[in-house]
Write a protein that holds these residues in place. Structure first.
Motif, short mmCIF file in Angstrom:
data_model
loop_
_atom_site.label_atom_id
_atom_site.label_comp_id
_atom_site.label_asym_id
_atom_site.label_seq_id
_atom_site.Cartn_x
_atom_site.Cartn_y
_atom_site.Cartn_z
N HIS A 135 0.63 -1.37 -0.12
CA HIS A 135 -0.13 -0.12 0.02
C HIS A 135 0.91 1.35 -0.06
O HIS A 135 0.83 2.10 0.70
CB HIS A 135 -1.00 0.15 1.23
N LEU A 136 1.85 1.31 -0.88
CA LEU A 136 2.67 2.46 -0.98
C LEU A 136 2.29 3.38 -2.23
O LEU A 136 3.05 4.29 -2.47
CB LEU A 136 4.05 1.94 -1.17
N ARG A 137 1.09 3.34 -2.61
CA ARG A 137 0.56 4.11 -3.50
C ARG A 137 0.07 5.57 -3.12
O ARG A 137 0.29 6.61 -3.37
CB ARG A 137 -0.67 3.46 -4.27
N ALA A 138 -0.31 5.50 -1.70
CA ALA A 138 -0.98 6.69 -1.11
C ALA A 138 -0.47 6.76 0.32
O ALA A 138 0.06 6.01 0.85
CB ALA A 138 -2.35 6.70 -1.48
N ALA A 139 -0.46 8.13 0.63
CA ALA A 139 -0.08 8.32 1.96
C ALA A 139 -0.93 7.84 2.88
O ALA A 139 -2.12 7.72 2.97
CB ALA A 139 -0.27 10.02 2.17
N PRO A 145 4.41 9.86 0.29
CA PRO A 145 4.94 9.98 -1.09
C PRO A 145 5.50 11.36 -1.48
O PRO A 145 6.49 11.53 -1.97
CB PRO A 145 4.10 9.27 -2.00
N ALA A 146 4.66 12.36 -0.90
CA ALA A 146 4.97 13.74 -1.53
C ALA A 146 6.20 14.33 -0.51
O ALA A 146 6.90 15.35 -0.97
CB ALA A 146 3.81 14.66 -0.83
N THR A 147 6.60 13.55 0.66
CA THR A 147 7.66 14.06 1.25
C THR A 147 8.72 13.16 1.43
O THR A 147 9.67 13.25 2.21
CB THR A 147 7.12 14.88 2.64
N GLN A 178 5.98 0.06 -6.73
CA GLN A 178 5.11 1.28 -6.30
C GLN A 178 5.91 2.44 -5.75
O GLN A 178 5.65 3.65 -6.25
CB GLN A 178 4.18 0.83 -5.12
N LEU A 179 6.96 2.35 -5.03
CA LEU A 179 7.75 3.42 -4.50
C LEU A 179 8.53 4.20 -5.78
O LEU A 179 8.82 5.32 -5.65
CB LEU A 179 8.80 2.81 -3.47
N MET A 180 8.93 3.18 -6.35
CA MET A 180 9.84 3.88 -7.59
C MET A 180 8.92 4.39 -8.58
O MET A 180 9.29 5.35 -9.46
CB MET A 180 10.47 2.69 -8.41
N ASN A 181 7.57 4.11 -8.56
CA ASN A 181 6.72 4.86 -9.51
C ASN A 181 6.43 6.38 -8.77
O ASN A 181 6.03 7.20 -9.73
CB ASN A 181 5.24 4.28 -9.65
N THR A 182 6.62 6.58 -7.71
CA THR A 182 6.75 8.02 -6.91
C THR A 182 7.82 8.77 -7.44
O THR A 182 7.91 9.98 -7.75
CB THR A 182 6.70 8.08 -5.49
N GLN A 183 8.89 8.05 -7.69
CA GLN A 183 10.20 8.57 -7.92
C GLN A 183 11.17 7.59 -8.28
O GLN A 183 11.29 6.63 -7.23
CB GLN A 183 10.78 9.53 -7.06
N ASN A 184 11.98 7.35 -9.28
CA ASN A 184 12.70 6.12 -9.61
C ASN A 184 13.95 6.18 -8.89
O ASN A 184 15.01 6.65 -9.44
CB ASN A 184 12.73 5.88 -10.99
N THR A 203 14.32 11.24 2.74
CA THR A 203 14.27 12.33 3.78
C THR A 203 14.72 11.62 5.22
O THR A 203 15.51 12.28 5.99
CB THR A 203 12.98 13.16 4.00
N ARG A 204 14.13 10.41 5.29
CA ARG A 204 14.46 9.67 6.53
C ARG A 204 15.49 8.52 6.09
O ARG A 204 15.19 7.71 5.29
CB ARG A 204 13.08 9.02 6.93
N THR A 205 16.47 8.53 6.79
CA THR A 205 17.41 7.38 6.38
C THR A 205 17.95 6.51 7.44
O THR A 205 18.98 5.70 6.94
CB THR A 205 18.78 8.54 5.86
#
Length: 324
Positions: free
Chosen positions: A141-145, A151-153, A192-198, A203-205
């Motif tokens: 369920h990583l498509r939406a917050a 995913p926006a941040t 799914q995550l790579m579809n938000t940005q590949n 920001t959290r590491t």
């Protein structure tokens, strides 16, 4: 197998010319390769650090090899170097039953037993956690917050990240090609995550751990998450991608290197397919070259790992409070 061919193969073996052995045997049609020739091929694959291929060929003659101590030894050796310690232990124990007191077998047995026990505990933990996730119905369920994930941040935006880590968008053909190249099915949550940005720098590491690693007493840190592709150096198929870390840096071939770390190669985060097979849902582990490639279990799946990342200053603040 012909005596002349065997002599040539053994000569190349003594000269460490394992590639020549593999090439020569591959020239022989599969239907004409007997049990001894396949054993020679598996030995060459083992010595050429192509352990998964060694396992594949050894298992193709399992019925003939099951009571052969040399076959069991070669199988245990291959399993050991892909960190499948449970299967390695079984093979070495069987080799020892068939040919007791062999020094090489006994040495491997003493080395593998504690790793096999740790792997057994990790497997049990993985199965319990995966059952819990499946019962919740929250996997992939990583498509939406939701929860701590947005995913926006999620991604850090910088010129450095874009230049070195962010790959171009991918299509289904790229996924199929990368999976074929690496030998594993990519998790849905990763795609799914790579579809938000590949790929890029999150920001959290930081990810908390129950045991110490060479990085810290209670956490590991990542530098980036590799994208799907080959063009960027730090993509999973790129110049410094998964196969490079396994083949050139000696990381165990248990899955896919997915994150690099601040140590510049001396530890990584990997997708671990040992419990699920190449088509299943992999666990996530930390592999520590500084500690003889010690494997630390992190999460039962990629999504859990992503949702478990925290700010780097979380542990810095706690350390400051301890000093006060």
């Amino acid at each position: 197998m012909e005596r002349e061919l065997l002599e040539q193969l053994n000569k190349w073996h003594e000269q460490d010319q394992f590639g020549l052995i593999i090439k020569r045997i591959q020239q022989i049609p599969e239907s004409e390769r007997d049990y001894e020739l396949i054993g020679q091929l598996a030995r060459a694959y083992n010595n050429d650090a192509r352990y998964r291929e060694a396992v594949q060929h050894l298992l193709s003659v399992e019925e003939q090899g099951v009571n052969d101590p040399l076959w069991q030894y070669r199988l245990g050796y291959a399993y050991c170097y892909i960190a499948n310690y449970e299967q390695a232990l079984l093979a070495f124990e069987r080799a020892n039953e068939l040919q007791p007191h062999d020094e090489s077998t006994l040495e491997f047995l003493s080395q593998v037993r504690p790793f096999a026990e740790k792997m057994r505990r990790d497997r049990q933990r993985h199965e319990e956690q995966m059952t819990e996730w499946e019962q919740r119905g929250t996997l992939n369920h990583l498509r939406a917050a939701s929860g701590t994930y947005d995913p926006a941040t999620f991604w850090e935006q910088s010129d450095y990240a874009r230049d070195n880590h962010v790959s171009a968008p991918f299509d289904e053909a790229t996924i199929v090609s990368i999976e074929h190249e690496l030998g594993y099915k990519l998790p849905t949550s990763y795609i799914q995550l790579m579809n938000t940005q590949n790929g890029g720098i999150p920001t959290r590491t930081v990810f908390p751990t129950e045991k110490a690693t060479s990085w810290a007493e209670d956490h590991i840190e990542i530098s980036s998450i590799m994208g799907i592709g080959r063009e960027k150096m730090y993509s999973i198929g790129g110049e410094f991608g998964s196969r490079f870390m396994i083949e050139d840096w000696g990381y165990p071939d248990l899955g896919i290197v997915i994150c690099d770390c601040p140590s510049a190669g001396h530890d990584v985060v990997m997708l671990d397919y040992r419990f699920c097979g190449p088509e299943g849902e992999p666990a996530v582990v930390h592999v520590d070259q500084e500690d003889d490639y010690e494997i630390t279990y992190l999460a039962p799946n990629f999504e859990t790992f992503i949702r478990g990342l925290v700010d780097a200053d979380t542990f810095d603040l706690s350390e400051d409070e301890d000093e006060d």
